[in-house]
Write an enzyme that holds these catalytic residues in place. Structure first.
Site, mmCIF file in Angstrom:
data_model
loop_
_atom_site.group_PDB
_atom_site.id
_atom_site.type_symbol
_atom_site.label_atom_id
_atom_site.label_comp_id
_atom_site.label_asym_id
_atom_site.label_seq_id
_atom_site.Cartn_x
_atom_site.Cartn_y
_atom_site.Cartn_z
ATOM 1 N N VAL A 11 89.399 16.748 92.337
ATOM 2 C CA VAL A 11 89.043 15.429 92.872
ATOM 3 C C VAL A 11 89.949 15.038 94.037
ATOM 4 O O VAL A 11 89.478 14.680 95.117
ATOM 5 C CB VAL A 11 89.116 14.371 91.744
ATOM 6 C CG1 VAL A 11 89.055 12.958 92.304
ATOM 7 C CG2 VAL A 11 87.973 14.594 90.763
ATOM 8 N N GLU A 151 85.284 8.385 90.239
ATOM 9 C CA GLU A 151 84.736 9.513 91.013
ATOM 10 C C GLU A 151 83.541 10.116 90.271
ATOM 11 O O GLU A 151 83.599 10.307 89.058
ATOM 12 C CB GLU A 151 85.841 10.575 91.187
ATOM 13 C CG GLU A 151 85.415 11.767 91.981
ATOM 14 C CD GLU A 151 84.817 11.376 93.326
ATOM 15 O OE1 GLU A 151 85.517 10.745 94.139
ATOM 16 O OE2 GLU A 151 83.632 11.691 93.557
ATOM 17 N N LEU A 153 81.884 13.021 91.685
ATOM 18 C CA LEU A 153 81.550 14.335 92.253
ATOM 19 C C LEU A 153 81.338 15.372 91.157
ATOM 20 O O LEU A 153 81.830 15.232 90.036
ATOM 21 C CB LEU A 153 82.629 14.811 93.227
ATOM 22 C CG LEU A 153 84.048 15.131 92.733
ATOM 23 C CD1 LEU A 153 84.139 16.436 91.983
ATOM 24 C CD2 LEU A 153 84.996 15.182 93.907
ATOM 25 N N PHE A 266 69.045 16.975 84.408
ATOM 26 C CA PHE A 266 69.762 17.151 83.132
ATOM 27 C C PHE A 266 68.811 17.335 81.946
ATOM 28 O O PHE A 266 69.100 16.917 80.836
ATOM 29 C CB PHE A 266 70.749 15.986 82.903
ATOM 30 C CG PHE A 266 71.991 16.140 83.742
ATOM 31 C CD1 PHE A 266 73.164 16.596 83.189
ATOM 32 C CD2 PHE A 266 71.957 15.872 85.098
ATOM 33 C CE1 PHE A 266 74.288 16.785 83.971
ATOM 34 C CE2 PHE A 266 73.066 16.074 85.895
ATOM 35 C CZ PHE A 266 74.238 16.527 85.334
ATOM 36 N N LEU A 267 67.672 17.970 82.216
ATOM 37 C CA LEU A 267 66.749 18.296 81.132
ATOM 38 C C LEU A 267 66.573 19.808 81.040
ATOM 39 O O LEU A 267 65.523 20.297 80.653
ATOM 40 C CB LEU A 267 65.397 17.595 81.351
ATOM 41 C CG LEU A 267 65.413 16.076 81.198
ATOM 42 C CD1 LEU A 267 64.030 15.490 81.461
ATOM 43 C CD2 LEU A 267 65.894 15.657 79.807
ATOM 44 N N GLY A 274 79.937 21.820 79.220
ATOM 45 C CA GLY A 274 81.360 22.144 79.106
ATOM 46 C C GLY A 274 82.055 21.507 80.298
ATOM 47 O O GLY A 274 81.568 20.525 80.850
ATOM 48 N N CYS A 277 84.982 17.403 82.430
ATOM 49 C CA CYS A 277 84.620 15.982 82.340
ATOM 50 C C CYS A 277 83.800 15.604 81.113
ATOM 51 O O CYS A 277 84.244 14.784 80.311
ATOM 52 C CB CYS A 277 83.889 15.561 83.611
ATOM 53 S SG CYS A 277 84.987 15.528 85.027
HETATM 54 P P1 NAD Z 1 93.122 18.599 88.125
HETATM 55 O O1 NAD Z 1 93.756 18.930 86.844
HETATM 56 O O2 NAD Z 1 92.303 19.612 88.840
HETATM 57 O O3 NAD Z 1 94.211 18.071 89.153
HETATM 58 C C1 NAD Z 1 95.202 17.139 88.820
HETATM 59 C C2 NAD Z 1 96.360 17.342 89.786
HETATM 60 O O4 NAD Z 1 97.303 16.294 89.571
HETATM 61 C C3 NAD Z 1 97.125 18.652 89.582
HETATM 62 O O5 NAD Z 1 97.204 19.360 90.809
HETATM 63 C C4 NAD Z 1 98.524 18.215 89.111
HETATM 64 O O6 NAD Z 1 99.559 19.050 89.570
HETATM 65 C C5 NAD Z 1 98.608 16.833 89.738
HETATM 66 N N1 NAD Z 1 99.576 15.944 89.081
HETATM 67 C C6 NAD Z 1 99.775 15.725 87.762
HETATM 68 N N2 NAD Z 1 100.741 14.816 87.579
HETATM 69 C C7 NAD Z 1 101.173 14.444 88.810
HETATM 70 C C8 NAD Z 1 102.141 13.508 89.269
HETATM 71 N N3 NAD Z 1 102.851 12.770 88.433
HETATM 72 N N4 NAD Z 1 102.313 13.381 90.603
HETATM 73 C C9 NAD Z 1 101.584 14.121 91.470
HETATM 74 N N5 NAD Z 1 100.643 14.998 91.090
HETATM 75 C C10 NAD Z 1 100.439 15.152 89.766
HETATM 76 O O7 NAD Z 1 92.222 17.297 87.808
HETATM 77 P P2 NAD Z 1 90.789 16.917 88.427
HETATM 78 O O8 NAD Z 1 89.720 17.767 87.858
HETATM 79 O O9 NAD Z 1 90.908 16.781 89.899
HETATM 80 O O10 NAD Z 1 90.607 15.460 87.780
HETATM 81 C C11 NAD Z 1 91.396 14.359 88.184
HETATM 82 C C12 NAD Z 1 90.797 13.094 87.551
HETATM 83 O O11 NAD Z 1 89.485 12.877 88.080
HETATM 84 C C13 NAD Z 1 90.636 13.170 86.037
HETATM 85 O O12 NAD Z 1 90.865 11.902 85.487
HETATM 86 C C14 NAD Z 1 89.179 13.547 85.864
HETATM 87 O O13 NAD Z 1 88.637 13.108 84.647
HETATM 88 C C15 NAD Z 1 88.534 12.808 87.015
HETATM 89 N N6 NAD Z 1 87.278 13.396 87.487
HETATM 90 C C16 NAD Z 1 87.192 14.752 87.611
HETATM 91 C C17 NAD Z 1 85.999 15.303 88.095
HETATM 92 C C18 NAD Z 1 85.850 16.793 88.219
HETATM 93 O O14 NAD Z 1 84.722 17.252 88.422
HETATM 94 N N7 NAD Z 1 86.907 17.571 88.114
HETATM 95 C C19 NAD Z 1 84.923 14.470 88.455
HETATM 96 C C20 NAD Z 1 85.081 13.106 88.336
HETATM 97 C C21 NAD Z 1 86.263 12.573 87.856
#
Ligand code: NAD
Length: 455
Positions: A11, A151, A153, A266-267, A274, A277
């Site tokens: 994200v 978010e 995405l 989504f059907l 998995g 999210c």
């Molecule tokens: P991710 O695990 O891929 O990335 C998280 C990043 O945060 C890592 O690079 C980690 O090193 C960094 N981090 C952790 N603690 C930190 C700190 N204290 N300071 C600086 N950096 C730090 O996570 P993601 O998949 O990008 O998801 C992030 C958020 O967005 C989550 O809450 C998730 O639920 C939400 N989200 C994810 C998606 C998706 O498709 N991945 C979609 C929508 C929402």
């Protein structure tokens, strides 16, 4: 605008790159040194279509740092995009978010000028208020406003989803909403030049902007994911019923999806959801409801149906092959979906575990995910990036992730390569014309041998 994004995961990195692309000055800050070094060298540490080219197009407008405090000090807007993984009881782990917030507040305390902190991580209702309280407890609340900007995405199309979102949600004070409207102006108006790799979808002229309160923004994100998960579990239950009554779930999905009140998305029946999210967000919402004194019964069923659904494939295999002991079973696809290297909550892992428990000899193939999967797979699993080799002498192939390479391989080639042409399609994705070459087992597809129903 000067924007700092904390967290360069799927994200944060996509958001940072896209904001720089539309003209903002962006600092992407992460505590992970090696990831940050890769990014400084122009390498994208995740597999996500178009991001390397987009990063190049951003030029000097984007930088990468591990100095989160300094990056917060030099920004007008700080976006929090750190992980919020599920804890054992289902509640999201907020320790990373709070740690990031403390560092950001350190930076803001040093400059003492107004900063908008925008939380993009998926968090329980009330977390934004807790973030604001953290600023208040340091006596700097006059410099800090907190907003929620969930978010939506999807991994695999993260860049397109960010440039061409279906909506942007801004939860918070009217001032915070106005700043977010300005930040996302080029996306809302769709007046930026689209990158060649991701052309603007025809007919997209503007993007809706939902200015809401903090709590509604926070809960709205969970509601969206829970609803999509419910659609998946619903069609999977229908598929299981189709297997028993001899109907075809793809026809059921067409009938359902042509109703505009339901929609086609989504059907697609299969082995369930998995990824990073849906599993965590459904459990988190269930936990949030529970701690608010509400028993969200529908969501309990959605989660339970999904947990069971992966094992439907194992039952089909058992029916087709008899005992699985000593049989070579080839797993096609390990990542939780195609076009990503993400293994978080990938259905392939419990499926492989169940096959091993029955004594099968498992060979796994994935075009992109082997590196991410290597520490998650039991040592007895043979892995390869050579598809011919993976299928050689196989007693059965199980399609777990619908990567194009599997859909384009051809029914005849599968038949020639394998010892016996038993093909279990966990995504109902193999082209129909290929199925007649194989002993084909879908999920809820008509004309299954009756033996395949004993799951
Ligand atoms: P991710 O695990 O891929 O990335 C998280 C990043 O945060 C890592 O690079 C980690 O090193 C960094 N981090 C952790 N603690 C930190 C700190 N204290 N300071 C600086 N950096 C730090 O996570 P993601 O998949 O990008 O998801 C992030 C958020 O967005 C989550 O809450 C998730 O639920 C939400 N989200 C994810 C998606 C998706 O498709 N991945 C979609 C929508 C929402």
């Amino acid at each position: 605008m000067r924007v700092t994004v904390i967290g360069t995961g799927y994200v944060g990195l996509t958001t940072g790159i896209c904001l720089a692309y539309i003209g903002h000055e962006v600092a992407c800050a992460d505590t992970n040194e090696s990831k940050t070094q890769q990014l400084r060298n122009g390498n994208i540490p995740i597999y996500e279509f178009g991001l390397p080219e987009m990063l190049e197009a951003c030029g000097e407008r984007i930088r990468f740092t591990t100095e989160c405090r300094e990056a917060a000090r030099t920004a007008d807007i700080v976006i929090l995009a750190v992980g919020t993984p599920a804890k054992a009881e289902g509640a999201p782990e907020l320790a990373y978010l709070y740690a990031a917030m403390e560092t950001v507040l350190d930076g803001i305390a040093e400059k003492s000028t107004p900063t908008l902190i925008v939380n993009k991580s998926t968090v329980p209702v009330g977390t934004g208020d807790k973030l604001a309280a953290m600023a208040a407890s340091r006596g700097i609340s006059q410099f800090v406003d907190v907003a929620s900007n969930p978010e939506f995405l999807r991994q695999g199309s993260a860049m397109s989803d960010t440039l061409y979102p279906e909506r942007i949600v801004a939860g918070g004070s009217p001032q915070a909403q106005a700043i977010l409207k300005e930040l996302y102006g080029p996306l809302l108006r769709q007046d930026f030049s689209p990158p060649a790799l991701a052309p603007r979808p025809p007919g997209l002229e503007t993007v809706p902007f939902y200015a809401v309160d903090l709590k509604s923004a926070e809960l709205g994100k969970y509601a969206a994911n829970a609803f999509l998960a419910m659609k998946i579990s619903f069609i999977n239950e229908m598929a299981n019923l189709c297997d028993r009554v001899g109907a075809d779930v793809s026809e059921i999905a067409d009938i359902l999806g042509s109703d505009s009140r339901i929609g086609k998305a989504f059907l697609q029946a299969g082995i369930g959801y998995g990824g990073s999210c849906f599993p965590k967000d459904t459990k988190a919402l269930h936990h949030i409801a529970g701690t608010s004194g509400y028993d969200f019964k529908l969501l309990s069923s959605v989660i339970e149906v999904n947990r069971f659904q992966k094992y439907v494939l194992v039952g089909k295999l058992r029916s087709a092959l008899g005992a699985l002991g000593g049989r070579k079973v080839t797993i096609l696809g390990l990542t939780f979906k195609p076009e990503t290297d993400d293994m978080r909550e990938a259905p392939s892992l419990p499926i492989i575990e169940a096959l091993l428990a029955e004594g099968a000899c498992v060979t796994a193939h994935d075009p992109v995910g082997l590196n991410a999967a290597k520490n998650l797979l039991p040592a007895v699993v043979t892995t390869t990036t050579n598809l011919d080799e993976a299928l050689q002498n196989a007693d059965a192939a199980v399609l777990v992730t619908e990567w194009p390479i599997y859909l384009n391989y051809g029914g005849r080639t599968y038949r020639e390569r394998m010892k016996q042409p038993i093909f279990v399609d966990g995504r109902n994705a193999l082209p129909v014309s290929d199925r007649s070459w194989l002993d084909y087992y879908g999920v809820g597809m008509r004309a299954l041998p009756s033996a395949a129903l004993s799951i």
